[in-house]
Design a protein around this motif. Structure first.
Motif, short mmCIF file in Angstrom:
data_model
loop_
_atom_site.label_atom_id
_atom_site.label_comp_id
_atom_site.label_asym_id
_atom_site.label_seq_id
_atom_site.Cartn_x
_atom_site.Cartn_y
_atom_site.Cartn_z
N GLU A 90 -0.33 12.81 0.15
CA GLU A 90 0.15 11.52 0.64
C GLU A 90 0.56 10.66 -0.55
O GLU A 90 -0.19 10.56 -1.52
N ARG A 94 2.09 0.50 -3.60
CA ARG A 94 1.52 -0.83 -3.29
C ARG A 94 2.29 -1.91 -4.04
O ARG A 94 2.47 -1.83 -5.26
N ALA A 98 -4.68 -4.34 -1.74
CA ALA A 98 -5.41 -4.38 -0.46
C ALA A 98 -6.13 -3.03 -0.31
O ALA A 98 -5.97 -2.13 -1.14
N GLY A 99 -6.93 -2.91 0.73
CA GLY A 99 -7.52 -1.64 1.12
C GLY A 99 -8.34 -0.96 0.04
O GLY A 99 -9.12 -1.59 -0.66
N SER A 100 -8.11 0.35 -0.10
CA SER A 100 -8.96 1.16 -0.99
C SER A 100 -8.81 0.76 -2.46
O SER A 100 -9.73 0.96 -3.25
N ASP A 129 -9.63 12.40 2.48
CA ASP A 129 -8.37 12.16 1.75
C ASP A 129 -8.61 11.66 0.32
O ASP A 129 -8.23 10.52 -0.02
N ASP A 175 1.70 -2.39 1.35
CA ASP A 175 1.59 -0.99 0.88
C ASP A 175 1.99 -0.06 2.01
O ASP A 175 2.15 -0.49 3.16
N TYR A 176 2.17 1.22 1.69
CA TYR A 176 2.51 2.20 2.73
C TYR A 176 2.26 3.60 2.21
O TYR A 176 2.19 3.84 1.00
N GLY A 197 0.72 3.18 9.32
CA GLY A 197 0.64 3.78 7.98
C GLY A 197 1.10 2.87 6.87
O GLY A 197 1.44 3.33 5.78
N ARG A 199 0.85 -1.59 5.41
CA ARG A 199 0.31 -2.94 5.62
C ARG A 199 1.47 -3.93 5.59
O ARG A 199 2.31 -3.88 4.67
N ARG A 215 -8.62 -1.60 12.29
CA ARG A 215 -9.72 -1.25 11.39
C ARG A 215 -10.75 -2.37 11.33
O ARG A 215 -11.94 -2.13 11.25
N1 UDP Z 1 -2.71 5.24 4.76
C1 UDP Z 1 -2.38 6.05 5.83
N2 UDP Z 1 -3.09 7.19 6.04
C2 UDP Z 1 -4.12 7.55 5.28
C3 UDP Z 1 -4.47 6.72 4.18
C4 UDP Z 1 -3.75 5.57 3.95
O1 UDP Z 1 -1.44 5.75 6.54
O2 UDP Z 1 -4.73 8.61 5.52
C5 UDP Z 1 -1.94 4.02 4.50
C6 UDP Z 1 -2.69 2.76 4.88
O3 UDP Z 1 -2.39 2.35 6.19
C7 UDP Z 1 -2.17 1.76 3.87
C8 UDP Z 1 -1.83 2.61 2.62
O4 UDP Z 1 -1.70 3.94 3.10
O5 UDP Z 1 -0.99 1.16 4.33
C9 UDP Z 1 -2.89 2.54 1.54
O6 UDP Z 1 -4.12 2.86 2.11
P1 UDP Z 1 -5.47 2.68 1.26
O7 UDP Z 1 -5.47 3.65 0.13
O8 UDP Z 1 -5.64 1.25 0.92
O9 UDP Z 1 -6.59 3.20 2.23
P2 UDP Z 1 -7.32 2.51 3.49
O10 UDP Z 1 -8.31 1.54 2.92
O11 UDP Z 1 -6.24 1.87 4.30
O12 UDP Z 1 -7.93 3.68 4.15
#
Ligand code: UDP
Ligand code: ADP
Length: 237
Positions: A90, A94, A98-100, A129, A175-176, A197, A199, A215
């Motif tokens: 994947e 970004r 945000a997120g992870s 993942d 992000d995407y 998939g 933000r 979420r």
């Molecule tokens: N994302 C996704 N599928 C996944 C992991 C992430 O579509 O299995 C997308 C998520 O929606 C966000 C971007 O990828 O827009 C970054 O995701 P992040 O690494 O921040 O992980 P999250 O905290 O969303 O799991």
């Protein structure tokens, strides 16, 4: 093109063979998952909304010269796509933290990222993942260095097209995630682009209008997806 047997049921979409070995039918279901499938719920209209959303975005990307698997929308919830040999990596870009990324690095949510970042994750629910890099992808045979370079170039080209498109609707593409595959040896964008998939925040208020509503239990998930769609010119009837 005739739809044939179901080949695979993912968390949100089902994949069907057709009478042509080069094409598949993607069925967008109402099922919604978070946290690697630990939380599952059915959200009415989501399949229809994401199918239309994805069709609109894939067409915009194709117009901008990005090779995509998308052929045409077949019904409210189904689309015809090229059958790709998916690469289990994947690609995440970004523009805003945000997120992870926030969890991993302890940086401030909402911080603007210049230049935008690029990350790779292995598509593997059992391992949640995990984040990987070019070296691991090459060594374990998930993708070649040439394929990774092309995926990175295409992922950033998508950013240029979509940042502008969403900005015109007063939205910030935070992000995407993109998935690619091989079609007759060529790297092609696969899977989907929808608020599941990526933000998307309101550019003024920074209200979350994407899957984070699910979420984080904020409610109004599909209403937010439709609002985003309307702002960029998608009709959902
Ligand atoms: N994302 C996704 N599928 C996944 C992991 C992430 O579509 O299995 C997308 C998520 O929606 C966000 C971007 O990828 O827009 C970054 O995701 P992040 O690494 O921040 O992980 P999250 O905290 O969303 O799991
Ligand atoms: P997941 O498998 O992550 O649960 P989905 O429910 O979205 O995800 O299932 C769709 C599956 O179809 C994914 O595994 C995705 O990689 C795969 N896929 C998407 N587009 C194509 C394509 N054009 N050719 C082959 N497989 C595809």
């Amino acid at each position: 093109m005739e739809k044939r047997q179901e080949l695979y049921a993912g968390k949100a979409k089902s994949v069907f063979a057709t009478d042509d070995p080069d094409y598949l039918v993607l069925h967008f279901r109402d099922d919604t998952s978070a946290f690697d499938g630990e939380r599952m719920e059915s959200l009415a209209r989501k399949g229809m909304v994401n199918n239309r959303f994805n069709a609109f975005i894939m067409e915009k990307l194709a117009e901008a010269g990005i090779p995509t698997h998308f052929e045409k929308r077949l019904s409210d919830t189904e689309s015809l796509v090229k059958r790709l040999e998916m690469i289990p990596v994947e690609c995440v870009v970004r523009n805003v933290a945000a997120g992870s990324l926030v969890k991993r690095l302890g940086v401030t949510e909402g911080q603007s990222l210049t230049p935008p970042t690029f990350e790779l994750f292995l598509k593997n629910d059992a391992q949640h993942d995990p984040m990987i890099n070019e070296s691991l992808a090459e060594t374990f045979g998930w993708a070649t260095p040439e394929q990774l370079a092309e995926m990175k170039t295409l992922t950033f080209r998508v950013n240029e097209v979509l940042k502008r498109l969403f900005a015109e609707g007063g939205l910030l593409l935070v992000d995407y995630k993109l998935e690619f595959g091989l079609f007759k040896g060529e790297i092609v964008l696969g899977d989907e682009f929808s608020p599941d998939g990526c933000r998307l925040w309101d550019a003024e208020t920074r209200e979350k209008l994407d899957k984070d509503r699910f979420r984080q239990g904020l409610g109004g998930v599909i209403e937010a997806y439709e609002e985003v769609g309307r702002r960029i010119g998608i009709g959902f009837d």
